[in-house]
Design a protein around this motif. Structure first.
Motif, PDB file in Angstrom:
ATOM      1  N   MET A  22       0.785  -1.397   0.068  1.00 39.12           N
ATOM      2  CA  MET A  22       0.141   0.007   0.059  1.00 39.12           C
ATOM      3  C   MET A  22       0.939   1.289   0.029  1.00 39.12           C
ATOM      4  N   GLY A  23       2.223   1.150   0.053  1.00 37.42           N
ATOM      5  CA  GLY A  23       2.753   2.342   0.083  1.00 37.42           C
ATOM      6  C   GLY A  23       2.958   2.925   1.393  1.00 37.42           C
ATOM      7  N   ASN A  24       3.692   4.098   1.408  1.00 36.92           N
ATOM      8  CA  ASN A  24       3.987   4.896   2.619  1.00 36.92           C
ATOM      9  C   ASN A  24       3.081   6.339   2.332  1.00 36.92           C
ATOM     10  N   ARG A  25       1.959   6.455   3.013  1.00 35.63           N
ATOM     11  CA  ARG A  25       1.164   7.447   2.825  1.00 35.63           C
ATOM     12  C   ARG A  25       1.686   9.001   3.185  1.00 35.63           C
ATOM     13  N   HIS A  26       2.947   8.714   4.308  1.00 37.28           N
ATOM     14  CA  HIS A  26       3.459   9.914   4.400  1.00 37.28           C
ATOM     15  C   HIS A  26       4.806  10.305   3.507  1.00 37.28           C
ATOM     16  N   ASP A  27       5.102   9.157   2.900  1.00 31.27           N
ATOM     17  CA  ASP A  27       6.397   9.598   1.759  1.00 31.27           C
ATOM     18  C   ASP A  27       5.990   8.815   0.639  1.00 31.27           C
ATOM     19  N   GLU A  56       8.361   5.583  -0.928  1.00 33.21           N
ATOM     20  CA  GLU A  56       7.885   4.361  -0.995  1.00 33.21           C
ATOM     21  C   GLU A  56       6.484   4.424  -1.672  1.00 33.21           C
ATOM     22  N   PRO A  57       6.361   4.291  -3.035  1.00 34.76           N
ATOM     23  CA  PRO A  57       5.051   4.232  -3.620  1.00 34.76           C
ATOM     24  C   PRO A  57       4.517   2.982  -3.217  1.00 34.76           C
ATOM     25  N   PRO A  58       3.009   2.940  -3.589  1.00 40.02           N
ATOM     26  CA  PRO A  58       2.335   1.490  -3.735  1.00 40.02           C
ATOM     27  C   PRO A  58       2.644   0.805  -4.801  1.00 40.02           C
TER      28      PRO A  58
END
Length: 91
Positions: A12-17, A21-23
């Motif tokens: 799902m990736g990192n919503r903060h960065d 770290e894309p989904p």
């Protein structure tokens, strides 16, 4: 993503960065990945009301591994962690 074919792994990736770290999604078949990418880039797939963007990974290169959970990467140790370390040192 299953509408395009069998999914092997989803991160799902990192919503903060999301840049670092894309989904990503790994399909069982490359043809499913191509179909998903084409539909996404044609504006047929939306996430949270916004059109998604996608790109195919070249070759058979696996994507980056998902990061460790926050509990695993935390600089803080619990009393349990300290007790386990003490037991290991005593052996």
């Amino acid at each position: 993503m299953q509408q395009f074919g069998a999914v092997d792994v989803v991160f799902m990736g990192n919503r903060h960065d999301p840049t670092a770290e894309p989904p990503w999604v790994r399909f069982e078949k490359a043809s499913s990945a191509v179909a998903a990418c084409n539909a996404i880039n044609a504006g047929q797939v939306m996430f949270e009301g916004q059109p998604a963007k996608a790109e195919l990974k070249a070759g058979n290169v696996p994507p980056r591994a998902p990061p460790q959970s926050r509990a695993q990467s935390s600089p803080f140790r619990s009393s349990r962690d300290i007790a386990l370390e003490d037991r290991r040192r005593r052996r």
